[in-house]
Design an enzyme around this catalytic site. Structure first.
Site, PDB file in Angstrom:
ATOM      1  N   ASN A  10      -2.178   1.461  -6.258  1.00  0.00           N
ATOM      2  CA  ASN A  10      -2.703   1.569  -4.890  1.00  0.00           C
ATOM      3  C   ASN A  10      -2.009   2.748  -4.213  1.00  0.00           C
ATOM      4  OD1 ASN A  10      -3.565   1.260  -2.292  1.00  0.00           O
ATOM      5  ND2 ASN A  10      -2.422  -0.638  -1.902  1.00  0.00           N
ATOM      6  N   TRP A  11      -2.739   3.830  -4.120  1.00  0.00           N
ATOM      7  CA  TRP A  11      -2.134   5.065  -3.596  1.00  0.00           C
ATOM      8  C   TRP A  11      -1.935   5.028  -2.087  1.00  0.00           C
ATOM      9  CZ3 TRP A  11      -4.771   9.868  -6.307  1.00  0.00           C
ATOM     10  CH2 TRP A  11      -4.535   9.800  -7.691  1.00  0.00           C
ATOM     11  N   HIS A  95      -6.204  -5.983   1.817  1.00  0.00           N
ATOM     12  CA  HIS A  95      -4.790  -5.640   1.647  1.00  0.00           C
ATOM     13  C   HIS A  95      -4.029  -6.003   2.922  1.00  0.00           C
ATOM     14  CE1 HIS A  95      -1.141  -3.316   1.233  1.00  0.00           C
ATOM     15  NE2 HIS A  95      -1.368  -3.327  -0.068  1.00  0.00           N
ATOM     16  N   GLU A 165       0.087 -10.721  -3.255  1.00  0.00           N
ATOM     17  CA  GLU A 165       1.045  -9.744  -2.745  1.00  0.00           C
ATOM     18  C   GLU A 165       1.799 -10.345  -1.558  1.00  0.00           C
ATOM     19  OE1 GLU A 165      -0.069  -5.486  -3.913  1.00  0.00           O
ATOM     20  OE2 GLU A 165      -1.057  -5.920  -2.026  1.00  0.00           O
ATOM     21  N   GLY A 171       6.435  -2.703  -0.284  1.00  0.00           N
ATOM     22  CA  GLY A 171       7.088  -1.500   0.221  1.00  0.00           C
ATOM     23  C   GLY A 171       8.507  -1.725   0.716  1.00  0.00           C
ATOM     24  N   SER A 211       6.456  -4.201  -4.537  1.00  0.00           N
ATOM     25  CA  SER A 211       7.634  -3.547  -5.117  1.00  0.00           C
ATOM     26  C   SER A 211       7.739  -3.730  -6.634  1.00  0.00           C
ATOM     27  CB  SER A 211       8.919  -4.013  -4.419  1.00  0.00           C
ATOM     28  OG  SER A 211       8.856  -3.697  -3.041  1.00  0.00           O
ATOM     29  N   GLY A 232       2.062  -0.065  -5.536  1.00  0.00           N
ATOM     30  CA  GLY A 232       1.999   0.959  -4.497  1.00  0.00           C
ATOM     31  C   GLY A 232       2.895   2.135  -4.848  1.00  0.00           C
ATOM     32  N   GLY A 233       4.087   2.142  -4.253  1.00  0.00           N
ATOM     33  CA  GLY A 233       5.024   3.263  -4.392  1.00  0.00           C
ATOM     34  C   GLY A 233       5.163   3.799  -5.812  1.00  0.00           C
TER      35      GLY A 233
END
Ligand code: PGA
Length: 250
Positions: A10-11, A95, A165, A171, A211, A232-233
């Site tokens: 997920n950018w 999300h 999530e 994050g 994360s 994500g990250g």
């Protein structure tokens, strides 16, 4: 039937077209021999580039949101038919950042899920409790409510993926432990079983997200009820994303 395993990056609001090109070129070799399906969830403006660069390979492209109406006076929104036409195969819906910052509710999530599935897109539906809800001991109630409402009117789960999530893990660098993550994923499967029956529930892909990174992915992905990740990250770095893809074995 065993669930398909899916690693999705997920950018979020990252990467211009030029950066998209570079990142995808670096991800392609990592995805080439993947045992799992690989999905990249890119900003609307990067969809066309992503589709063009991946169309001969095994990477699927997702949008990060959609509107539930077919067309009309909804300034700034994108319809599911627009996503289909551009070549997206998936769309992420609900999300927690959309719930938190853009007024997404269980009801709008449901409308979007129904619209996307009807158009032939696959959906990744995100659910998860906040830290406050976990501390109050109502994780199960929250997640069951989100799952049940998201799926109202959905007849088959064939094109549906659920991503668990926990909001407190997104994050923040605070990952759920393998057991914590698996416990809620197993509970989601039970919740789905009550509505759709054993075989649909056991075939449903349930991802963990929050994360997940190159270090903790193998442990999380080895859990029996975790069938992939929404990352994500760590999905913004081809090296790390490649390690996570490699950790997702059948
Ligand atoms: P994170 O994000 O991996 O950066 O925690 C996950 C997500 O929001 O899908």
């Amino acid at each position: 039937m065993k669930p398909r395993k899916i690693i999705a990056g997920n950018w979020k609001m990252n990467n211009t077209r030029a950066q998209t090109r570079e990142l995808i070129e670096n991800i392609i070799p990592k995805a080439e021999n993947a045992a799992c399906e690989v999905v990249i969830c890119v900003p609307f403006t990067d969809l066309e580039t992503a589709v063009n660069l991946t169309h001969t390979g095994n990477i699927r492209v997702a949008a990060q949101n959609c509107h539930f109406e077919k067309s009309g006076a909804f300034t700034g929104e994108i319809s599911v038919d627009m996503l289909k036409e551009i070549g997206a195969e998936y769309v992420v819906i609900g999300h927690s950042e959309r719930r938190q910052y853009f007024g997404e509710t269980d009801v709008t999530v449901n409308k979007k899920v129904v619209a996307a599935l009807e158009s032939g897109l696959s959906v990744i539906v995100c659910v998860g409790e906040t830290l406050d809800e976990r501390e109050q001991g109502i994780t199960r109630e929250v997640v069951a409510r989100q799952v049940k409402i998201a799926l109202i009117g959905v007849k088959s789960l064939e094109n549906t993926v659920i991503a668990y999530e926990p909001v407190w893990a997104i994050g923040t660098g605070k990952t759920a432990t393998d057991d914590q993550a698996n416990e809620v994923c197993a509970f989601i499967r039970e919740t789905v079983k009550d509505i759709y029956g054993e075989s649909a529930a056991s075939g449903l892909t349930i991802q963990y997200g929050g994360s997940m990174n190159a270090k903790n992915a193998a442990g999380l992905l080895a859990q029996p009820d975790i069938n992939g990740g929404l990352i994500g990250g760590a999905s913004l770095k081809a090296e790390d994303f490649g390690v996570i893809i490699a950790a997702c074995t059948l």
